[in-house]
Design an enzyme around this catalytic site. Structure first.
Site, PDB file in Angstrom:
ATOM      1  N   HIS A 162      -6.221  -9.378 -65.508  1.00  0.00           N
ATOM      2  CA  HIS A 162      -5.992 -10.696 -64.948  1.00  0.00           C
ATOM      3  C   HIS A 162      -7.299 -11.165 -64.308  1.00  0.00           C
ATOM      4  O   HIS A 162      -7.750 -10.602 -63.320  1.00  0.00           O
ATOM      5  CB  HIS A 162      -4.870 -10.627 -63.917  1.00  0.00           C
TER       6      HIS A 162
ATOM      7  N   ASP B 289      -8.912 -14.173 -62.427  1.00  0.00           N
ATOM      8  CA  ASP B 289      -8.810 -15.488 -61.800  1.00  0.00           C
ATOM      9  C   ASP B 289     -10.116 -16.226 -62.057  1.00  0.00           C
ATOM     10  O   ASP B 289     -11.192 -15.743 -61.685  1.00  0.00           O
ATOM     11  CB  ASP B 289      -8.551 -15.324 -60.299  1.00  0.00           C
TER      12      ASP B 289
ATOM     13  N   ASP C 182       0.835 -15.135 -62.920  1.00  0.00           N
ATOM     14  CA  ASP C 182       0.444 -15.255 -61.502  1.00  0.00           C
ATOM     15  C   ASP C 182       0.428 -16.704 -61.035  1.00  0.00           C
ATOM     16  O   ASP C 182      -0.548 -17.146 -60.450  1.00  0.00           O
ATOM     17  CB  ASP C 182      -0.954 -14.624 -61.315  1.00  0.00           C
TER      18      ASP C 182
ATOM     19  N   HIS D 197      -4.731 -21.626 -61.560  1.00  0.00           N
ATOM     20  CA  HIS D 197      -3.692 -21.354 -60.553  1.00  0.00           C
ATOM     21  C   HIS D 197      -4.196 -20.907 -59.174  1.00  0.00           C
ATOM     22  O   HIS D 197      -3.377 -20.623 -58.299  1.00  0.00           O
ATOM     23  CB  HIS D 197      -2.653 -20.366 -61.099  1.00  0.00           C
TER      24      HIS D 197
HETATM   25 ZN   LIG Z   1      -4.291 -15.052 -60.505  1.00  0.00          ZN
END
Ligand SMILES: [Zn+2]
Length: 1077
Positions: free
Chosen positions: A267, A269, A379, A583
């Site tokens: 994941h 970000d 997420d 996000h």
């Molecule tokens: Zn995230």
């Protein structure tokens, strides 16, 4: 070993045994006597020489980096400050007696790093001591001794989770330095390491399985036996111990055991506690590592979402990208998700949602030959009830997330289920039951994938999303080792390396047995993300609106005007807007540098849109002048400007009259009304999705803009108490001298909107806004219990009809808790509408305070409606159950509406999202002031408007949806007046429909350049039929073909003539290709 000196029978000491095992594996206790202390058989730091470059920026190319000047450095030296980069030149001379060994290079610079060999990014490194630690790279197998290596390590001075000062999510420490703690080579004791892996898993079983579990007892027994038999100083005892462990792990399950599909991913970000720029490096570190591990473990598959992450890699690391493409072909690197970024699931507009998939899927198709079949969004802070339809419209049927496991009030009842959206569209949905998207793939989480699967009775299969994440990273060697061993061990779910698509193909046969969840997947946490970082949210709203108008105008120009200017690539602008919807970006949960970047991106998009719109308006104007409207000397003519309306309905609005070259004096003298800042006002009416030439002459018989309204709006201030009375054809409102609304009568129903008993309308309330940890994310329920003050203002009338009345309110800044800042409002009422606008300017300098506006109404409604993407949803206005009161703060787009039978009031906004409704009170969160991770969040100047709109009838019959658009959408007016003989031909609708409920949301050029795309939706929530309309004759389209959101047409696609009647279902989104003549 002298096993028969005393009793060699295991005594009954289970709990002690588990702790004994823990100490046998500990990296802290008894290391000299335990197995951990024997994992390394040889090591040398002398064999490794390190030189370091000067401090450099991110993303220096390898070619440039190796030209840098390098100087000697050593263990113990520190590098910084935060976010700077260094390149290290590493030279290794393997000792000549290290023969037939597997040699590992160990590097720990307490921060992130990337190994480069011969120009190739080989593997990422993560320093420090966390579970994300990745400090080992396999240099060579079967060494001959004496080998010489030279390579580079690029180091980025930030941790996996940024550089928070004294805490993970604290604002950045700009001066952090990072110490080089390890640069050495090692030979591992292979058997000790293998035994260690097995004992760790036995420990996990001993520690976490239920007390009565047979496997727990057996695991403890075998582990104890192994420790008894293992002499850590005699490696020859290890193989026997390994065999004992293997025997336990080779015992098979029965057929009924749960199957776990292990999906490795990382994941990343795209911004969070680091910038977009730093994420590009994270992509390279993560992807290079995983490519390497694919060679070590041929059965391992790595899944990666987000087209943006691939595109960044392609741009910055082309060689790495080519290797990714090769592994995509061989089926080990798995693109997934279908979107441009893993976006916020609440705030983007409907069209933004569509574009996330359109740009994402097109990227995946172009680069990797196929679109994604799963929507992957583990997420995000809540999931819109419109997502199922959008997902299906974009060619996807399956959905993966898990974030609802973070709910802090209610447990979501399903793991595998059918999720149904507001139009009835369904997607097959799975929440991996380990309740994490960063699983460590240990026994505990594998077992939880079964025990926490709430649908295990109907579908005994789960997904495990494993790999270090958030800051990138992905699976580690120990994770892959464990998963390789745990294919089928009695008492532990069966595990297989897998992909999202494989997993969902296994779920399909069980579909008919699954439960259904209808409507939004509300996330019971992070409710502050509807409000934090107000400037970003406003920028996003503005970009969505301006891109809408820009695309429509460009399409018109291309069809009718022929453009000879080169428009910037709108996809590039969309990419920026979509990136900023990531996000942690749009929700407001990132550090300051991210919001500096986002502001720049939004400003760029708005500037380019403005430029295109201006040019389009010029082109349309000149095309008008070249047709048949040019004045001749003997025809009386007037001055006109061109005005464009991007709303899909006719609109009449009071505007400032554009300056005319000829008539300027007359405008000021003859204007029906002059604004408080001295500008002449007039009224214009524009057609839906179209434009008019507006006669701006304010003198003579043919003046149109300067009409005096039949029913003017008036304002009056009472001498006695300072109350201000405003009245027009629709409403009669009393504003108290403090700026709050005392009374609001909707005249057609003679209903009082505002609750009696005080000034209960337009109450600006400051709440204490503290929470439990996630500062920028959370607005907690207990904050509602602690209002601190209601702001008091002083009012005066500054415009008094007949077109509009404006009341200025100045609030006392002493009422702001910090005593610093300011808040001013103008209340605006027009002659032609019941809508009341509150244009608000705030200078905000608070700490942990929430500013909310409340209206206490007399409306009695069990539910309120909130606009979402392409539709609206109902939520309760009461706190009956924990599920109801969990929704004390909810997301709404341009409006929320509280209605009883035949009467109601909408609360609208031009850039806010956080609504709260309880009984007859409806509120809108305006500003927050969290201090982490950005301690400047929302500090400074803000400008926004909220409005109330009392109405007879339902939200549908009262056109609340239209009011939402009208408050948000701009008028576009050409700057230079021109002369026309007649404006009769210049009042044109481009494309609209004959039904108010059916809204043309988007008109754009098709992505493939052939034909135009028109996207509509049914906005009232009822099936109907409609016709397209256009006032451009002859109709410029020979046919219309219905397509999906990806603009794809197939054999079953319906084809229509322009005049055909078309059916549409409640809240249905339809996309059409308009084929021009
Ligand atoms: Zn995230």
């Amino acid at each position: 070993m002298a096993s028969n000196i005393t009793g060699n029978v295991m005594l009954k000491h289970q709990d002690i045994t588990v702790e004994r095992l823990e100490k046998f594996l500990s990296d802290t206790y008894f290391v000299r006597e335990n197995l951990y202390g024997k994992l390394i058989s040889l090591k040398s730091s002398e064999a490794v020489k390190v030189k370091v470059s000067p401090k450099v920026e991110s993303l220096v190319s390898y070619k440039d980096a190796i030209q840098l000047e390098y100087k000697d450095t050593k263990i113990g030296e520190s590098f910084g400050p935060s976010w700077s980069n260094y390149w290290f030149k590493v030279t290794i001379d393997v000792p000549s007696d290290w023969k037939d060994k597997t040699i590992h290079f160990i590097w720990n610079s307490s921060c992130e790093g990337l190994i480069w060999m011969n120009g190739i990014a080989i593997q990422g490194l993560t320093g420090g001591t966390w579970q994300d630690l990745r400090e080992e790279y396999k240099l060579i197998e079967n060494s001959k001794g004496g080998e010489h290596f030279e390579f580079f390590v690029e180091v980025s001075c930030n941790g996996m989770f940024g550089v928070g000062k004294d805490g993970l999510i604290n604002p950045c420490d700009p001066d952090r330095t990072f110490e080089l703690t390890k640069a050495e080579i090692r030979v591992k004791n292979k058997d000790a390491n293998e035994l260690y892996t097995y004992l760790q898993m036995l420990y996990d079983i001993g520690k976490n399985f239920p007390k009565e579990s047979l496997r727990k007892k057996q695991a403890i027994w075998i582990a104890n036996d192994i420790i008894n038999k293992c002499n850590v100083n005699d490696s020859s005892t290890f193989p026997t111990c390994i065999s004992m462990a293997k025997e336990f792990f080779s015992q098979k399950n029965g057929d009924s055991q749960t199957k776990i599909w292990a999906v490795g991913h990382c994941h990343i970000d795209l911004c969070w506690l680091w910038s977009f720029e730093k994420t590009k490096e994270k992509c390279a570190r993560s992807f290079s590592t995983q490519l390497l591990y694919m060679d070590y473990y041929p059965q391992f598959k790595f899944t990666q979402s987000q087209a943006q992450a691939y595109q960044w890699t392609k741009e910055n690391y082309p060689e790495l990208y080519e290797r990714i493409k090769e592994k995509v072909i061989t089926g080990q690197f798995i693109p997934t998700g279908g979107t441009w970024v893993e976006m916020d699931g609440n705030l983007p507009s409907g069209e933004s949602f569509i574009r996330q998939f359109l740009l994402g899927q097109n990227y995946f198709k172009k680069e990797f030959g196929k679109q994604c079949t799963e929507f992957f969004l583990p997420d995000t802070f809540g999931y819109s009830a419109q997502l199922p339809q959008v997902i299906r419209h974009m060619g996807i049927e399956n959905f993966i997330t898990q974030k609802l496991s973070w709910n802090n009030l209610n447990k979501f009842p399903h793991s595998t289920f059918i999720w149904e959206g507001i139009d009835g569209s369904t997607v097959l949905t799975h929440f991996p039951p380990a309740d994490t998207y960063n699983s460590q793939a240990d026994v505990k989480e594998i077992v939880m994938s079964s025990t926490n699967n709430k649908d295990i009775d109907r579908c005994n299969e789960s997904m495990l999303l494993y790999g270090n994440g958030d800051g990138g990273g992905g699976p580690t060697i120990p994770m892959l080792e464990r998963l390789s061993i745990l294919k089928d061990t009695d008492g532990i779910p069966k595990v297989e390396f897998s992909t999202p698509a494989e997993f969902f193909s296994r779920l399909q046969p069980h579909r008919s047995k699954l439960n259904k969840w209808v409507g939004e997947l509300y996330f019971e946490l992070h409710r502050g993300t509807y409000t934090s970082q107000a400037t970003t949210k406003r920028g996003n709203r503005l970009c969505e609106i301006e891109l809408h108008a820009t695309e429509m105008l460009l399409s018109y120009c291309e069809l009718f005007v022929g453009t000879n200017f080169k428009a910037p690539n709108l996809s590039k602008l969309w990419e920026l807007v979509l990136l900023c919807q990531f996000h942690d970006a749009l929700p407001g949960s990132s550090i300051k540098v991210c919001y500096d970047d986002i502001l720049k991106h939004h400003q760029q998009v708005l500037a380019e849109c403005k430029n295109i719109i201006t040019q389009c308006m010029k082109h349309i104007t000149s095309s008008l002048l070249t047709i048949d409207h040019l004045p001749t000397d003997n025809v009386p003519h007037s001055e006109f400007v061109l005005a464009f309306n991007a709303n899909d309905f006719e609109i009449t609005r009071v505007i400032e009259i554009p300056k005319s070259t000829k008539d300027i004096q007359a405008q000021y003298i003859n204007a029906v009304q002059t604004s408080y800042n001295g500008l002449p006002l007039g009224t214009v009416t524009l057609p839906p999705n179209g434009f008019s030439a507006i006669n701006i002459s304010t003198t003579g018989d043919n003046r149109t803009i300067n009409r005096v309204p039949q029913y003017p709006v008036t304002a009056e201030q009472k001498q006695l108490n300072g109350d201000i009375l405003i009245e027009n054809q629709f409403i009669r409102m009393t504003i108290g001298s403090n700026g709050r609304i005392k009374s609001l009568i909707e005249k057609s129903t003679d209903r009082e909107v505002i609750k009696e008993g005080g000034s209960l309308g337009n109450r600006l309330i400051i709440f204490e806004d503290t929470n439990l940890f996630w500062d920028a994310w959370d607005q907690e329920i207990f904050s509602l219990e602690k209002p601190l003050s209601i702001l008091e203002g002083s009012c005066k009338i500054i415009e008094n009809g007949p077109l509009r009345c404006v009341v200025q309110i100045h609030y006392d800044s002493k009422a702001l808790p910090s005593g610093n800042g300011s808040l001013n409002q103008t209340i605006v009422v027009h002659f032609n509408s019941a809508r009341i606008d509150f244009e608000t300017n705030v200078n905000w300098h608070e700490a942990h305070k929430l500013l909310r506006v409340d209206f206490d109404t007399n409306i009695r409604a069990k539910n309120a409606n909130y606009e979402i993407q392409f539709g609206h949803i109902e939520r309760p206005t009461h706190y009956n159950t924990s599920w109801d009161f969990a929704r004390f703060e909810v997301v709404g787009h341009k409006w929320a509406d509280l209605s009883e039978y035949d009467f109601g009031m909408a609360l609208l906004n031009d850039c806010k999202y956080g609504y709260s409704t309880l009984g007859g009170r409806i509120g809108l969160s305006l500003l927050r002031s969290p201090k982490s991770p950005d301690d400047t969040c929302d500090m400074g100047s803000h400008k926004f408007t909220y409005s109330i709109y009392p109405h007879r009838g339902s939200l549908q019959s009262a056109s609340v949806i239209k009011e939402g658009y009208a408050l948000n959408n701009n008028f576009y007016i050409s700057e230079i007046p021109f002369s026309l003989a007649s404006a009769t031909h210049v009042h044109k609708t481009f494309i609209s429909t004959n039904k108010e409920a059916v809204i043309v949301d988007t008109i754009k050029k098709a992505e493939d350049g052939n034909s135009f795309i028109v996207r509509i939706y049914e906005s009232h929530g009822g099936a109907t039929t409609f016709n397209f309309i256009s006032s451009i004759l002859p109709i410029p389209f020979k046919s219309i073909i219905e397509c999906n959101g990806l603009e794809e047409v197939n054999e079953s696609s319906k084809s229509y003539n322009f005049n055909d009647t078309i059916k549409i279902k409640p809240f249905e989104i339809k996309t059409f290709r308009f084929i021009s003549n």
